[in-house]
Design an enzyme around this catalytic site. Sequence first.
Site, PDB file in Angstrom:
ATOM      1  N   HIS A  49      -4.438 -15.741  10.621  1.00  0.00           N
ATOM      2  CA  HIS A  49      -3.485 -16.840  10.732  1.00  0.00           C
ATOM      3  C   HIS A  49      -2.401 -16.757   9.667  1.00  0.00           C
ATOM      4  O   HIS A  49      -1.270 -17.184   9.899  1.00  0.00           O
ATOM      5  CB  HIS A  49      -4.231 -18.171  10.616  1.00  0.00           C
TER       6      HIS A  49
ATOM      7  N   SER B 143       2.610 -22.094  12.950  1.00  0.00           N
ATOM      8  CA  SER B 143       1.378 -22.808  13.211  1.00  0.00           C
ATOM      9  C   SER B 143       1.707 -24.148  13.890  1.00  0.00           C
ATOM     10  O   SER B 143       2.299 -24.155  14.958  1.00  0.00           O
ATOM     11  CB  SER B 143       0.581 -22.993  11.921  1.00  0.00           C
TER      12      SER B 143
ATOM     13  N   ASP C  44      -6.390 -14.047  14.638  1.00  0.00           N
ATOM     14  CA  ASP C  44      -6.149 -15.437  14.249  1.00  0.00           C
ATOM     15  C   ASP C  44      -7.200 -16.332  14.916  1.00  0.00           C
ATOM     16  O   ASP C  44      -7.264 -16.425  16.140  1.00  0.00           O
ATOM     17  CB  ASP C  44      -4.750 -15.855  14.679  1.00  0.00           C
TER      18      ASP C  44
END
Length: 274
Positions: free
Chosen positions: A245, A125, A211
Amino acid sequence: GGYTREEYAASRLWVTAGDGAQIPVSLVHRADLELKNAPTLLYGYGSYETSIDPGFSVARLSLLDRGMVFAIAHVRGGGEMGRGWYDNGKMETKKNTFTDFIDVADALIEQGITSPEHLVAEGGSAGGMLMGAIANMAPDRFKAIEAVVPFVDPLTSMLMPELPLTVIEWDEWGDPLHDREVYDYMASYAPYENIEAKKYPNILAVTSLNDTRVLYVEPAKWIAQLRVTATGGDFLLKTEMSAGHGGVSGRYEKWRQTAFEYAWLVNQASGVTE
């Protein structure tokens, strides 16, 4: 069953950054491992005042039992050392996050714990942005880099207020849409914008089709640009077709995903190419 605490050793190092800041580094490895040119996985995040606390991991034992050192670089942008640690790794000081990570890598190499041929890095991320930045800034320090759901095209995303997270994210990265200085600063480190015709570490990007925090197009275009621009390095993209995610759901599916990623990292750090 099968875990014996005494077979593993954990320690803390302090690394001096280029500006004098003291960066804490957590290490764990087999107690009988000689810390000399060892395959090493260096993990980093460094955003949102998130503290990456050392913790027990069942899956990580598989790395340690294969002779790897696992290290966490507690770089600026996280919250490990208080509010100032966060403030000095965000917005107009974001590059501290990247240079801290590189300084830790240099220290591990200089101390003989590992070498560029056996050092791999991982982040996800916002930590994936970190991976993209260090790939551009210090490609010769790492054999390979894994970037999970990586935020590697932050400038484009921060210029699109219609995305669900962009406006609230301006507090973390700055607002390049309305501030030219912020735009120029982000453009100077954004991973996608700074790909160059040079040799890169081998890179594995893992993303998810569903995501909504970091759209899959970011790692997809990043890997595509690396393939056409870089003069060396292998670049892989793995897209989970029914995940978000946080990756795949389900305990066993998560273990399979972790096994895939760890197998790639172990092979890279150990010099195995097939």
